[in-house]
Every structure is written in C-alpha cells, then in structure tokens.
Design a protein around this motif. Structure first.
Motif, short mmCIF file in Angstrom:
data_model
loop_
_atom_site.label_atom_id
_atom_site.label_comp_id
_atom_site.label_asym_id
_atom_site.label_seq_id
_atom_site.Cartn_x
_atom_site.Cartn_y
_atom_site.Cartn_z
N HIS A 113 0.84 -1.21 0.00
CA HIS A 113 0.00 0.00 0.00
C HIS A 113 0.87 1.26 0.00
N PRO A 114 0.50 2.28 -0.76
CA PRO A 114 1.31 3.51 -0.81
C PRO A 114 1.41 4.25 0.52
N LYS A 115 0.52 3.95 1.48
CA LYS A 115 0.60 4.59 2.80
C LYS A 115 1.81 4.07 3.58
N LEU A 116 2.38 2.96 3.13
CA LEU A 116 3.59 2.41 3.75
C LEU A 116 4.81 2.91 3.00
N ASP A 117 5.87 3.20 3.73
CA ASP A 117 7.13 3.58 3.11
C ASP A 117 7.59 2.46 2.17
N ALA A 118 8.17 2.82 1.03
CA ALA A 118 8.55 1.82 0.01
C ALA A 118 9.44 0.72 0.58
N ARG A 119 10.43 1.11 1.40
CA ARG A 119 11.33 0.10 1.98
C ARG A 119 10.59 -0.77 2.99
N ASP A 120 9.66 -0.17 3.71
CA ASP A 120 8.89 -0.92 4.70
C ASP A 120 7.96 -1.91 4.03
N ARG A 121 7.42 -1.54 2.87
CA ARG A 121 6.50 -2.42 2.14
C ARG A 121 7.15 -3.76 1.82
N ILE A 122 8.36 -3.66 1.27
CA ILE A 122 9.05 -4.89 0.84
C ILE A 122 9.33 -5.79 2.04
N SER A 123 9.86 -5.22 3.11
CA SER A 123 10.15 -6.00 4.32
C SER A 123 8.89 -6.65 4.87
N PHE A 124 7.82 -5.85 4.92
CA PHE A 124 6.57 -6.33 5.48
C PHE A 124 5.97 -7.45 4.64
N ALA A 125 6.04 -7.31 3.33
CA ALA A 125 5.50 -8.35 2.45
C ALA A 125 6.28 -9.66 2.58
N LEU A 126 7.59 -9.56 2.64
CA LEU A 126 8.41 -10.76 2.79
C LEU A 126 8.09 -11.47 4.10
N LYS A 127 7.77 -10.71 5.13
CA LYS A 127 7.45 -11.29 6.44
C LYS A 127 6.08 -11.93 6.44
N THR A 128 5.06 -11.18 6.00
CA THR A 128 3.69 -11.66 6.15
C THR A 128 3.26 -12.63 5.06
N VAL A 129 3.72 -12.40 3.84
CA VAL A 129 3.25 -13.22 2.72
C VAL A 129 4.04 -14.52 2.58
N SER A 130 5.35 -14.45 2.84
CA SER A 130 6.19 -15.62 2.60
C SER A 130 6.93 -16.13 3.83
N GLY A 131 6.63 -15.59 4.99
CA GLY A 131 7.19 -16.15 6.22
C GLY A 131 8.67 -15.98 6.40
N PHE A 132 9.27 -14.96 5.79
CA PHE A 132 10.71 -14.70 5.97
C PHE A 132 10.99 -14.31 7.42
N SER A 133 12.09 -14.75 7.95
CA SER A 133 12.56 -14.26 9.24
C SER A 133 13.22 -12.90 9.02
N THR A 134 13.44 -12.14 10.10
CA THR A 134 14.09 -10.84 9.95
C THR A 134 15.49 -11.01 9.37
N LYS A 135 16.16 -12.09 9.73
CA LYS A 135 17.51 -12.35 9.21
C LYS A 135 17.48 -12.57 7.70
N GLU A 136 16.50 -13.33 7.24
CA GLU A 136 16.38 -13.61 5.81
C GLU A 136 16.01 -12.35 5.03
N ILE A 137 15.17 -11.52 5.61
CA ILE A 137 14.80 -10.27 4.94
C ILE A 137 16.02 -9.36 4.84
N ALA A 138 16.79 -9.29 5.92
CA ALA A 138 18.02 -8.48 5.91
C ALA A 138 18.96 -8.95 4.81
N SER A 139 19.05 -10.27 4.64
CA SER A 139 19.90 -10.84 3.60
C SER A 139 19.38 -10.48 2.21
N ALA A 140 18.08 -10.61 2.02
CA ALA A 140 17.49 -10.34 0.70
C ALA A 140 17.60 -8.87 0.32
N LEU A 141 17.50 -7.99 1.33
CA LEU A 141 17.52 -6.55 1.07
C LEU A 141 18.88 -5.92 1.31
#
Length: 414
Positions: free
Chosen positions: A116-144
């Motif tokens: 959603h555009p109400k979310l910061d662009a960087r926050d959107r990607i992190s949030f989607a990886l967490k909620t949609v695909s079950g990434f851990s914070t460590k995995e998101i950090a690696s991907a980004l």
C-alpha cells in the motif's frame, strides 16, 4: 518429522495462514495472528517428533486458527473480534475461508495490503516478505542487503502505519491496482532472487523460495485484471532461471558457473513455459526491466554451448536495462560481458564507473569480476590480489570455495 521439513512447511504455509486469519480477524490484530502462527509451528516441532499427523497442512491450519481464537478468549473479547463476513447477501462461514480459492484470495489481499502507498517503500518490501512468505528478519536483511535491526524497525513502522491509516484488507481496482502492482512485482522478484542466489552462509540455492515466488506470481496471472505484459515477463524470468537450478551445483555440492554447467541438466519444459510467457509479455510497445532481464536469460539458454553465447546481443540488452534502471550491478555485469568478449578496454571503462561499496553485501562480486579481468590480460598478481579481497568479503561457503579454486588455478599457471 525432520526440523528441515517443518521449516519447509512453515515457509510454504505461514503466509497462507497469516493471510486468511487476517481476513477473518482483521489487520488490527495482525501481530497477534503472526504470534499465533509462530506458536503453532513451535508446537508442531515438539509434538511431531514422535508422530506426525496424516495431513500436516490441515493440522497447522486448524491449530493456528484455534490458537488465535484462544488468545481472543483469554482477552475476553472474542465476540467483538470475530466479524460477520458477508459476500453479497450470503454469510460466509469462517471455515469456508480456509478453502483453497479463499486462501488464494486472502494472500492476494495481503500482498496488495503490504504494498500500500501509505507504507514507506522500503517498509512495504520487508513487510510483504514477512507476512506473505514467512521470511525471518535475518532472511529479509539478507534479501535486502541490510541489517537485522533495520528490518525490525521497518516491520514495526509498517504495522504502525497500517493501524494509523486503518487500511482495508482488499485488492485495489483500476489505476490504483496498476500503481500498487509495481511494488508487488518487486517483492516477488526479491523473493525469487534470494532463492536463486541466496546470501545465507551455507546455502546458495533455496528452491523453496524460488517455488514460492513462482506460486505467488501465478496467483497474479490467475486474475484477468493482472495479466499484464510485465507480470508475464517476470514469470518468464523465473521460469528461465529455475530451469538451470539443477545444473548450478555438481554431485560434490560445488558451485558451477554458466561456462561449466551441464546443459543437458537444464529443465526444458520450464524453458518452453518461459518462452510461452515471453510471447505474451511482448504484446506491448513498452518494455519493463523484467522484459530485458528475461531477454538476457533467454539468450543464455539459447546458446548450445558457452562459446556460442551471443555476448554482443546480451550487452545490448544490458545497456537498455541500464538506461531504464541505472544500477551499479548492471554496470558490473556489462564489465563482465566485455571481459568474456575480450574487450578489455571497454571492460576497464565499466569497472571504473563502479564503487564496490555501492554493491553492499555483493561487493565481493566486483573483486571477483575484476580478478577475471586481470587474469584475462595476464596480470596474475592483480588477479590473485582481487580474488583474496573477494574471498574475504563473500559470506556463502560454496562461493568462497569456488573463488579459492579459481585462485589455485591461477597460482598453478603463475
């Protein structure tokens, strides 16, 4: 059940469960839902040690749903929190929301909510990886290519922004759909890339992530409103790259570059599917970055041998990609192509445009590519020096072993 199998189930089903439970209980209870799903998998890890259920997926879904309800009962607010969901004039039973088609709908809602555009662009990607695909914070950090603490802050900001804006859990329509689709495709692209070339220490390829990205992309293509050329192009990229997964490692679990891969191991049905997707993707006058990347991947697959590769054509595609999307990684690849094509002066020009630190966690690729350049012009001393830098910076053990072998080969020549 082995822990790794439970991890696979978590990866495959946590996003589904978080999405459908969010549709039932609402976005404002997302954190409770995520905790409940996490608790469910911890419970599964413990209770399945002796005997696993006949249908693990159904067990997980039921347990997660019950866990959320239990939490609300403890809060003594269940009556207010379980909504009466309607579709037209007909009430939908909560259990029916766990049907496959409804789960798919819930996941699409979650993807578009995360973007959603109400979310910061960087926050959107992190949030989607967490909620949609079950990434851990460590995995998101690696991907980004960033720090875990940064990801935790982004996730926290995203949840607060959702609460503050009181976002609706739905799929946008019309122009809003096309605008938000850009962010959705970027997320799917990142998920796939982390699977195809992971930043984790021990694993270079994570087929479960590649499969998850492809599954989510197919969800988009099931909707007529989302069958756009760039979506077909992204799916083509995934097909083309996935076709080579079995050839990336040898029987000794050693990394093989494109030159040394056994091309008979490439999965040709996936290549055919990618070509079919590209035929649909090019039904437009405007090409996206995904079009160019798919064209590059297709060109590599078209070559019967590494020596047959049309580097001139690939460089042309990369130049077009760079004009559309100026990134240091594209400049680096253009330098690599010029090295392969024995254009050392042109390669040097591209290398001079790059600051290795701009590549962040992938900075080692710059030094590895520069080592190839020096090896090509027979400057073994500089080649070894740059390989040492690459080995020092690389995190994945398979890639580190690959670079050490290149160094040994140069030392033998020297």
């Amino acid at each position: 059940m082995e822990p790794k199998n439970i991890d696979h189930l978590f990866r495959h089903h946590s996003g589904k469960m978080v999405s459908v439970l969010t549709r039932v209980f609402g976005l404002k209870h997302l954190e409770i839902i995520e905790d409940a799903v996490q608790d469910t998998f911890i419970k599964a890890t413990l209770s399945w040690r002796k005997q696993q259920p006949e249908n693990p997926e159904a067990w997980l879904t039921k347990s997660a749903k019950n866990r959320v309800i239990d939490i609300f009962r403890k809060l003594n607010t269940e009556r207010n929190l379980i909504p009466k969901l309607t579709q037209g004039t007909q009430t939908i039973a909560i259990n029916e929301l766990f049907l496959d088609t409804e789960i798919e709908d819930a996941q699409l809602r979650m993807i578009f909510t995360a973007c959603h555009p109400k979310l910061d662009a960087r926050d959107r990607i992190s949030f989607a990886l967490k909620t949609v695909s079950g990434f851990s914070t460590k995995e998101i950090a690696s991907a980004l290519l960033t720090k875990e603490d940064t990801i935790k802050k982004r996730l926290s900001r995203a949840r607060k922004a959702i609460q503050k804006a009181d976002l609706k859990f739905n799929i946008p329509k019309g122009e809003m759909l096309h605008e938000r689709l850009e962010s959705v495709l970027e997320v799917l692209y990142l998920i796939f890339n982390e699977g195809f070339h992971s930043n984790t220490k021990e694993q270079l390829i994570r087929t479960d992530l590649c499969g998850e990205a492809m599954r989510l992309c197919q969800l988009l293509l099931k909707r007529e409103s989302m069958r756009l050329p760039k979506v077909y192009a992204l799916f083509a990229i995934m097909c083309f790259h996935s076709s080579r997964l079995d050839a990336k490692l040898n029987s000794n679990n050693e990394l093989l570059d494109l030159k040394h891969q056994d091309r008979s191991l490439w999965h040709f049905p996936l290549i055919d599917l990618g070509n079919a997707m590209m035929n649909k993707a090019v039904e437009t006058n405007t090409f996206s970055s995904y079009h160019y990347e798919a064209a590059i991947a297709a060109e590599h697959l078209r070559a019967k041998t590494f020596e047959d590769t049309n580097w001139v054509k690939i460089l042309r595609w990369y130049e077009a990609l760079y004009n559309l999307q100026p990134m240091p990684s594209h400049v680096l690849t253009m330098a690599v192509i010029c090295v392969q094509n024995n254009e050392s002066s042109k390669a040097s020009y591209y290398f001079d445009l790059i600051h290795p630190e701009d590549l962040e966690q992938r900075a080692y690729l710059y030094y590895a590519a520069k080592a190839d350049y020096y090896a090509k012009i027979l400057n073994e001393t500089e080649a070894i020096k740059h390989l040492d830098m690459a080995i020092k910076l690389v995190t994945n053990t398979l890639e580190a072993d690959y670079l050490r072998k290149k160094k040994s080969a140069i030392l033998k020549i020297k």
